[in-house]
Scaffold this motif. Structure first.
Motif, PDB file in Angstrom:
ATOM      1  N   HIS A 288       0.859  -1.187   0.000  1.00  0.00           N
ATOM      2  CA  HIS A 288       0.000   0.000   0.000  1.00  0.00           C
ATOM      3  C   HIS A 288       0.892   1.232   0.000  1.00  0.00           C
ATOM      4  N   ASP A 289       0.643   2.148  -0.920  1.00  0.00           N
ATOM      5  CA  ASP A 289       1.401   3.398  -1.023  1.00  0.00           C
ATOM      6  C   ASP A 289       2.916   3.169  -1.059  1.00  0.00           C
TER       7      ASP A 289
ATOM      8  N   GLY B  86       3.150   8.089   7.633  1.00  0.00           N
ATOM      9  CA  GLY B  86       4.028   7.162   6.934  1.00  0.00           C
ATOM     10  C   GLY B  86       4.825   6.246   7.846  1.00  0.00           C
TER      11      GLY B  86
END
Length: 153
Positions: A60-61, A88
Protein backbone atom coordinates in the motif's frame (compact mmCIF):
# COMPACT_ATOMS: atom_id res chain seq x y z
CA UNK A 1 8.00 21.88 24.09
CA UNK A 2 11.61 22.83 24.84
CA UNK A 3 12.03 19.70 26.93
CA UNK A 4 10.68 17.60 24.06
CA UNK A 5 13.09 19.19 21.60
CA UNK A 6 15.97 18.54 24.01
CA UNK A 7 14.87 14.92 24.43
CA UNK A 8 14.66 14.34 20.67
CA UNK A 9 17.85 16.28 19.96
CA UNK A 10 19.79 14.03 22.31
CA UNK A 11 18.65 10.76 20.71
CA UNK A 12 21.40 8.59 19.26
CA UNK A 13 21.89 8.70 15.51
CA UNK A 14 20.25 5.27 15.08
CA UNK A 15 16.96 6.74 16.27
CA UNK A 16 16.57 8.66 13.02
CA UNK A 17 14.60 7.34 10.09
CA UNK A 18 16.11 4.45 8.21
CA UNK A 19 17.49 6.61 5.44
CA UNK A 20 18.16 10.18 6.52
CA UNK A 21 18.59 11.21 2.89
CA UNK A 22 15.28 9.80 1.65
CA UNK A 23 12.54 12.28 0.80
CA UNK A 24 9.91 9.54 0.90
CA UNK A 25 6.75 10.19 2.90
CA UNK A 26 6.86 6.59 4.15
CA UNK A 27 9.28 5.02 6.56
CA UNK A 28 10.53 1.69 5.19
CA UNK A 29 13.59 -0.50 5.50
CA UNK A 30 16.00 -1.24 2.65
CA UNK A 31 13.57 -3.85 1.26
CA UNK A 32 10.58 -1.51 1.31
CA UNK A 33 9.00 -3.12 4.37
CA UNK A 34 7.04 -0.90 6.74
CA UNK A 35 6.56 -1.20 10.49
CA UNK A 36 9.80 -3.21 10.68
CA UNK A 37 7.78 -6.28 9.71
CA UNK A 38 5.05 -5.91 12.35
CA UNK A 39 1.45 -6.62 11.36
CA UNK A 40 -0.50 -3.32 11.11
CA UNK A 41 -3.88 -4.99 11.60
CA UNK A 42 -2.83 -6.69 14.85
CA UNK A 43 -2.64 -3.32 16.62
CA UNK A 44 -6.41 -3.11 16.13
CA UNK A 45 -7.43 -6.77 16.51
CA UNK A 46 -4.96 -8.05 19.12
CA UNK A 47 -4.27 -4.65 20.70
CA UNK A 48 -0.58 -5.51 20.62
CA UNK A 49 2.41 -5.32 18.29
CA UNK A 50 2.61 -8.67 16.51
CA UNK A 51 5.39 -9.67 14.16
CA UNK A 52 4.15 -10.46 10.68
CA UNK A 53 5.37 -13.23 8.40
CA UNK A 54 7.38 -12.39 5.30
CA UNK A 55 5.31 -14.99 3.45
CA UNK A 56 2.04 -13.07 4.06
CA UNK A 57 2.26 -9.57 2.57
CA UNK A 58 0.32 -6.76 0.97
CA UNK A 59 1.47 -3.46 -0.51
CA UNK A 60 0.00 0.00 0.00
CA UNK A 61 1.40 3.40 -1.02
CA UNK A 62 4.76 1.88 -1.95
CA UNK A 63 5.14 0.01 1.35
CA UNK A 64 5.12 -3.75 1.81
CA UNK A 65 3.49 -4.85 5.06
CA UNK A 66 3.85 -8.25 6.70
CA UNK A 67 0.92 -9.97 8.41
CA UNK A 68 0.58 -12.60 11.11
CA UNK A 69 -2.30 -14.26 9.25
CA UNK A 70 -4.04 -14.25 5.88
CA UNK A 71 -7.16 -13.00 7.69
CA UNK A 72 -5.27 -9.87 8.81
CA UNK A 73 -3.85 -9.39 5.32
CA UNK A 74 -7.33 -9.61 3.82
CA UNK A 75 -8.69 -7.06 6.33
CA UNK A 76 -5.86 -4.73 5.37
CA UNK A 77 -6.52 -5.14 1.66
CA UNK A 78 -10.18 -4.19 2.21
CA UNK A 79 -9.27 -0.86 3.86
CA UNK A 80 -5.50 -0.20 3.93
CA UNK A 81 -5.87 3.45 5.00
CA UNK A 82 -7.64 2.28 8.16
CA UNK A 83 -4.67 0.16 9.27
CA UNK A 84 -1.57 1.85 7.85
CA UNK A 85 0.34 3.94 10.39
CA UNK A 86 -0.14 7.69 10.30
CA UNK A 87 2.63 9.98 9.03
CA UNK A 88 4.03 7.16 6.93
CA UNK A 89 5.15 5.32 10.07
CA UNK A 90 7.36 8.17 11.28
CA UNK A 91 7.25 9.25 14.93
CA UNK A 92 4.08 11.26 15.65
CA UNK A 93 5.85 13.41 18.27
CA UNK A 94 8.66 14.05 15.83
CA UNK A 95 6.17 15.26 13.23
CA UNK A 96 4.61 17.56 15.87
CA UNK A 97 8.13 19.02 16.30
CA UNK A 98 8.74 19.22 12.53
CA UNK A 99 11.06 16.20 12.45
CA UNK A 100 10.92 12.86 10.63
CA UNK A 101 12.14 10.34 13.19
CA UNK A 102 12.01 6.58 12.93
CA UNK A 103 8.88 4.95 14.32
CA UNK A 104 9.26 2.13 16.85
CA UNK A 105 6.49 -0.49 16.40
CA UNK A 106 6.72 -1.17 20.16
CA UNK A 107 5.96 2.49 21.02
CA UNK A 108 2.47 2.77 19.55
CA UNK A 109 -1.03 3.96 20.27
CA UNK A 110 -4.35 3.76 18.45
CA UNK A 111 -6.15 7.10 18.79
CA UNK A 112 -9.55 7.67 17.21
CA UNK A 113 -9.11 4.55 15.10
CA UNK A 114 -5.68 5.53 13.73
CA UNK A 115 -2.28 3.99 14.45
CA UNK A 116 0.51 6.28 15.63
CA UNK A 117 4.12 5.38 16.37
CA UNK A 118 6.77 7.17 18.40
CA UNK A 119 10.55 6.92 18.13
CA UNK A 120 10.74 5.25 21.58
CA UNK A 121 8.75 4.87 24.79
CA UNK A 122 10.34 7.89 26.49
CA UNK A 123 9.26 10.17 23.65
CA UNK A 124 5.87 8.46 23.67
CA UNK A 125 5.40 9.49 27.31
CA UNK A 126 5.85 13.14 26.28
CA UNK A 127 3.49 12.66 23.32
CA UNK A 128 0.84 11.15 25.59
CA UNK A 129 0.89 14.22 27.85
CA UNK A 130 -1.09 16.14 25.21
CA UNK A 131 -2.24 13.84 22.43
CA UNK A 132 -4.85 16.24 20.97
CA UNK A 133 -2.40 19.16 20.98
CA UNK A 134 0.43 17.09 19.55
CA UNK A 135 -1.81 15.68 16.82
CA UNK A 136 -2.98 19.18 15.93
CA UNK A 137 0.66 20.31 15.55
CA UNK A 138 1.56 17.17 13.62
CA UNK A 139 -1.34 17.63 11.21
CA UNK A 140 -0.24 21.21 10.56
CA UNK A 141 3.39 20.14 10.01
CA UNK A 142 3.03 16.94 8.00
CA UNK A 143 2.13 18.56 4.69
CA UNK A 144 5.28 20.67 4.67
CA UNK A 145 7.75 18.03 5.91
CA UNK A 146 6.51 14.73 4.47
CA UNK A 147 8.63 14.98 1.29
CA UNK A 148 11.70 16.45 2.99
CA UNK A 149 14.64 14.35 4.07
CA UNK A 150 15.00 13.69 7.79
CA UNK A 151 18.53 15.05 7.58
CA UNK A 152 17.28 18.42 6.29
CA UNK A 153 14.87 18.96 9.19
Amino acid sequence: MAASMTMIGSLPQIAMAYDENSSSAVNVDAKGVGLKGFDPVAYFTASAPTMGKSSITAAHDGVTYHFASTENRDKFKTDPAKYAPQYGGFCAMGVALEKKLDGDPQAWRVVDGKLYLNVNKDVQKKWLEDVPGNLKKAEMNWGSIKTKTPKSL
